[in-house]
Structure formats: C-alpha cells, structure tokens
Design an enzyme around this catalytic site. Structure first.
Site, PDB file in Angstrom:
ATOM      1  N   SER A 300       0.804  -1.421  -0.281  1.00  0.00           N
ATOM      2  CA  SER A 300       0.052   0.157   0.044  1.00  0.00           C
ATOM      3  C   SER A 300       0.977   1.510  -0.076  1.00  0.00           C
ATOM      4  CB  SER A 300      -0.813  -0.045   1.402  1.00  0.00           C
ATOM      5  OG  SER A 300      -0.124   0.286   2.670  1.00  0.00           O
ATOM      6  N   LYS A 301       0.035   2.012   0.082  1.00  0.00           N
ATOM      7  CA  LYS A 301       0.702   3.076   0.148  1.00  0.00           C
ATOM      8  C   LYS A 301       1.892   3.789   0.884  1.00  0.00           C
ATOM      9  CE  LYS A 301      -2.470   6.083  -2.353  1.00  0.00           C
ATOM     10  NZ  LYS A 301      -3.956   7.508  -2.532  1.00  0.00           N
ATOM     11  N   ARG A 302       1.789   3.146   2.958  1.00  0.00           N
ATOM     12  CA  ARG A 302       2.325   3.479   2.857  1.00  0.00           C
ATOM     13  C   ARG A 302       3.784   2.665   2.870  1.00  0.00           C
ATOM     14  NH1 ARG A 302       2.828  -1.016   7.090  1.00  0.00           N
ATOM     15  NH2 ARG A 302       1.167  -2.590   6.404  1.00  0.00           N
TER      16      ARG A 302
END
Length: 630
Positions: A300-302
């Site tokens: 994911s973006k994290r």
C-alpha cells in the site's frame, strides 16, 4: 449441462432437489437447493485458438503495480496463445470515477507496452468498452432474470437491512440477507410499487449445496451456498452492481479466461450463479496472488511508491517494470531473470504462476532497471541521459563534444583511415560504404564507439562521423535510474579536495608526500605539458602519466591515487584518465551550466597552488588550510 468457453473446458452440472421457481413472484413453498460443480473436458475443435482475455480497471485512481501485473499476465497469456487482449473500463462507481484517472490508466498501460486489441480509443466488435455506456444492456439482462424468477424486487429500507446485520452479529452468523421479500406475493409487490417504494433486484441464492471451480492457478476451490444470502444485482437508483456487470460483460464480450487478483476470488461464487441463471458459458478462472510488502502485508501507499506513474516519474524504464512485475509470481523454470517483453511472450505459461504471495522488493527493481538501462543501444542511452542533463539544467545542451566526441574519417574508394588532431588512429580496407556499423580495433580510445553516420561528398570520397560516448559511457555503471545521472555528473564536476584531505581515509595519501606530487603536477601544468597531453586524448594522457611516474619514481597505486586526489578531489570514482579528459573537455566547450558549481581544471590548479600543505600535515583546522576561489 452447459459447456464453458476456455481451456481447460468446463461444464456446470445443476442437480435440483426441487425445481427452481420460474414465476416473478415466488412462493415460500419453494425449497431452493442445488449443487454446482465443474469438470474438465476436451475443447470443441471449432473453438481452438479463440482465447480472449480482459483487463478491467476502475478509473478511480492511479494504476497500482498489482493491477499492472494483472494486465501484464493477461497480455502475455493472450499473446502467447495468439488471442485477444481486451481493455474494459469499469466506471460504474460514478462518484469516484474520473476522466483524468482513465486517461492516466491508458497512458500507463501504453508506457508499459501493453497495447490492447479492443477497448477505448481502439474500438472492436464487442463494444462499448466502458461500463457506463452499457447500462441498457445490464437492464435487459436484469429484466430477463426477473421474468425467469431468478431475481426478485426487494423493498427493504436501509434501516431494515442494518437491523438484519445487527441480529446476525448477535447470533454470530454471517451478515446475509434474510430473504424477507423472496417469498412475497404478487399483491404485496404491486402494493409497494404503487406506493413508489424504492426497490433493488436481489438474486435468489440456493440455500443448500455447494459450488466448485477448478482454478487454473489454485486448482479446486469450493464454496458452500449457505454462506451467501440473496445478493443485490441492481440498486434502487437503477445502477447495476459490480458482480452483475462483470458477468454480463465477460459473457457478452466472449471472454474465455478471467485472469485477475485473488481478492476477486469470493466474487466468483456470485458470478458463477449468474452465469448459470443467464445461460452463459462460464470462462476459465485464474486468480493471481497479491503483491506483498516486505513485512508481508498488502502493498500500500504506506510502503512507498506503488503506482506505475510514480515509478515512471522516478526514472524507471518501462521494460524494467515489465520484467520485474512478470517475476512477481512467475518464472520460466530457469535461473534467468532478464527478459524483454518479446521473450516473456515466448516463455509465459499460466501453469507456472505461483499461488503464493510475491514480495515487492524496490531494491531488486532498482537493480533490474540498471541492467536494462545499460543494455540499451548506446545511441539511445546517450540521448536519454543527455536530454535529462539538459532538462535538469546541469548542461546547456543534450549533445555535443562533452556528451560525445567526434572523430573525422575520410573514406576513399579502396582505403579508409581515421584522423583526429595530431594523430592517425588506425586504418582498414573498405570496399563498400553500406550502412556503416563498425568496431575499431585497435580502439582509438578506451571508450566505446557509439554510432557511425555517413555524409557523402562526391562519388569517390565521403566523410564518416563517428561519435564516442563520453560522459555517458564514463558514468553509466553507477547509474541505475535516469535520475541517478544527475548526481553522477554533479559528483564528477565537483572538487571536494579539502574534505578528502582532512578525512580519515585521505590521511594515508596526504602522508605519502602528496605535496611533492602536487608540486610536480603544477610544474607539468604550468609548462603546458599536461594540457598538451590532454589535447591529444587518451593516448597522450597515457604517455604523459607514464613519463610523470618515471620522473617521480612512482607507479601503480602510489602514482594513481595521488593523481586522482589532486585532479578529481576524490579517493574513488570512475576511470581517472577518462574523468580528467572529460573535465578538460567540459572546461573548454562551455557546456556546463554556470549554476552547477563546476570547478574547472584551471580553478583546481589555482586551489592546489594555494594549499598550505604544512598546515594540513599538522592537522590544522580546515579553514586555515583551505584557500578561497574567486
């Protein structure tokens, strides 16, 4: 018994315990129960080669690397089977879907080289290829299911549905619809219609039995039907639901194989029931594992960059992205990791796709990008990096003597020879001009020849311009991303002499009578001897270094390390001779932008002339030993 399109070829068996209702208004007396199973049989000959796959993204954001890999696997499967790769835009989420996102998706797929045979901007026989343009089709099939009794109108309010969920939660049961309107009479339905009560279309799910598919990646997958309540296929606002759209689209577009992420596996249960109810042939399914982060959670973006567009902006090459994504869950059974798109098409097979999750390793991707970057044709690599340097403001032009050096070749009918300033490089017999692509042996310089171009003067003589890679050839081994080239060139142009001399690593060089080497080097510069050697190129430089070493009675590391420090200001770097020649050329051709902070050879010798060697040897503070350059 319905045959399903695809390979392996499948058929569904429906074993009813009580006949399914065929009226629009069903009775509670009907007991809904059947089992569905899939088995393998040989494909009909008339369908051989009719492979059709699709990639169906939602234009609600950027193209995630997981979606890009799904598109790639579909593309490779279609191309390897001589089939069709279809692009369909699933934009039924009207609130989140945007035209900008759709355009970005199309651009990213094109950038990766995954060109579709049918779809937006291409067309095809099975269009339209946007779900938002297919609403009338969905409504027709919804009415067909209503007439056959496979769906019914549900007038439950949101409050009622929430209450059902709460009750199910208290009883520790799945949050499924209880079927309140499944057994409504025609009169009850008509009464709600006359009141104008909003309603949805719900599909009747058998209460007993199971469904099994043979997934091409995961083998047998089975669901019990009692875990699924009657589900909505059309919302109260008339908009169709995802699973219904997908089923209608895949069937009416003659999709033979559905290759998608494993997160869609639960949807297969609903879609298989819809296929059967509508009388559609069911495709073969292949559910690809998710792409995981290093901590094995869903990427994911994290975890950093996750979209194709981001990697493009970071300087990654499309061929490297394609190569790396293909290896996330697939391999050809060998140790080979370097593939072009063409090679992937030749090697790809769905049975070599793993069902385990694949870890996304950004370090491995960067390494692979470097491999692809350095494998580019020299002309293409030089143009790519040269344009980058100009666009970022390091250089004032993207080609020329700093990027590439020109040697003149005069070609006569039977003999050809190379000439450069003050030296004849080599010669060879040549009986044909043709499309000249040659390797010089012996090479006129240690740098590789980039390309040749013929400029014809008359029938008997022509001039050939050969271009050597200069800056690009020297620095490319330290460049994994195009953006790395900025730092590589800036580092070459810099002159951190005092930081090096005062560092722990530089102390042994300083103590090895570096000041004496500096005095001799300044003398060679002042006499013009060094500049003359640099003007003559690599051969002149090598001759001068050999002579300089003899005069100092130094050779090997004891000669080259002091020279490297004094001329480049660094302890490490690319080939010293090539670096110094390039620095000399940069100072004479004026290609380096003023704001870059380039320290020319002239300024470097000014700094060497003012170094307080005694203070440096006594570990004096840096500012007391370092002169300023005006």
């Amino acid at each position: 018994m319905a045959s399903l399109v695809g390979s392996p070829w499948m058929k569904i068996r429906v074993i009813p315990e009580v006949a399914l209702p065929i009226l629009r208004c069903s009775s509670s007396l009907f007991r809904r129960s059947f089992s569905v199973s899939c088995s393998i049989e040989a494909p009909p000959k008339k369908l051989e080669g009719e492979v059709r796959v699709r990639f169906a993204p939602s234009p609600t954001g950027n193209l995630h690397v997981g979606g890009a890999r799904t598109a790639l696997f579909n593309y490779l499967f279609a191309r390897s089977k001589g089939g069709k790769f279809v692009l369909r835009i699933e934009d039924t989420d009207l609130e989140r879907s945007t035209k900008h996102s759709e355009e970005a998706l199309l651009q990213d797929l094109s950038w990766l080289g995954l060109h579709w045979d049918e779809g937006p901007s291409v067309g095809g026989d099975y269009g339209p290829y946007r779900q938002s343009e297919r609403n009338s089709l969905y409504k027709q099939y919804a009415e067909k299911l209503l007439e056959s009794g496979h769906v019914y109108q549900c007038f439950c309010s949101n409050e009622e549905l929430e209450k059902m969920k709460e009750i199910a939660k208290l009883k520790q049961l799945p949050p499924v619809y209880t079927g309140k309107w499944a057994s409504a009479t025609a009169e009850e339905v008509q009464e709600e219609l006359e009141r104008g009560t909003p309603y949805t279309y719900r599909f009747r799910v058998p209460k007993e039995g199971s469904l099994k598919i043979d997934d091409l990646i995961r083998s047998e997958v089975r669901w019990n039907l009692d875990t699924l309540g009657d589900f909505v296929i059309m919302r109260s606002n008339g908009q169709p639901v995802y699973n219904f759209c997908v089923t209608v689209d895949d069937a009416t577009m003659a999709i033979s194989h559905v290759i998608r992420a494993e997160e869609h596996l639960p949807n297969t249960l609903r879609q298989a029931l819809l296929y059967k109810a509508l009388g559609f042939a069911m495709p073969s399914f292949a559910h690809v594992s998710l792409i995981l982060a290093p901590d094995r959670s869903k990427l994911s973006k994290r975890h950093g960059a996750t979209s194709v567009g981001q990697f493009k902006e970071m300087g990654f090459l499309p061929q490297a992205m394609v190569n790396y994504l293909a290896l996330l869950g697939w391999g050809d059974g060998t140790e080979n990791e370097f593939f072009t798109l063409k090679h992937l098409v030749e090697k790809f097979s769905i049975d070599r796709v793993n069902k385990g999750g694949a870890i996304f390793d950004s370090t491995k991707l960067r390494w692979m990008n470097g491999q692809h970057l350095r494998s580019l044709p020299s002309e293409e690599l030089t143009k790519l990096i040269g344009e980058r340097w100009k666009n970022t403001g390091i250089l004032t032009q993207s080609d020329g003597p700093f990027i590439e050096v020109r040697l003149h070749i005069y070609l006569e009918p039977s003999r050809m020879f190379w000439q450069a300033p003050k030296r004849v490089l080599t010669s060879l017999d040549c009986s044909s001009l043709g499309n000249l692509r040659m390797s010089l042996k012996p090479s006129p310089t240690p740098l590789q020849i980039l390309y040749a171009r013929l400029d014809k003067y008359d029938d008997n003589t022509c001039k050939v311009n050969l271009y050597e890679q200069e800056a690009v050839a020297l620095l490319k081994d330290g460049i994994d991303l195009i953006t790395d080239s900025d730092k590589a060139l800036s580092n070459l142009l810099s002159y951190p002499l005092y930081a090096t001399l005062t560092s722990p690593e530089g102390k042994p060089v300083l103590e090895d009578k570096l000041s004496e080497v500096s005095s001799s080097l300044l003398a060679a510069y002042d006499s013009g001897e060094l500049l003359q050697a640099l003007e003559e190129g690599p051969a002149g430089w090598q001759k001068w270094v050999k002579s300089f070493g003899k005069s100092l009675k130094r050779k090997g590391k004891s000669l080259f390390m002091p020279l490297r420090v004094l001329l480049t200001g660094k302890l490490h770097g690319p080939d010293m001779g090539a670096s110094v020649l390039l620095l000399h050329r940069a100072g004479t051709c004026g290609v380096v932008a003023p704001q870059v902070g380039f320290v020319t050879l002239e300024d470097r010798f000014k700094m060497l002339r003012e170094v307080e060697w005694e203070a440096l040897n006594k570990d004096q503070p840096l500012e007391s030993a370092a002169p300023a350059i005006n």
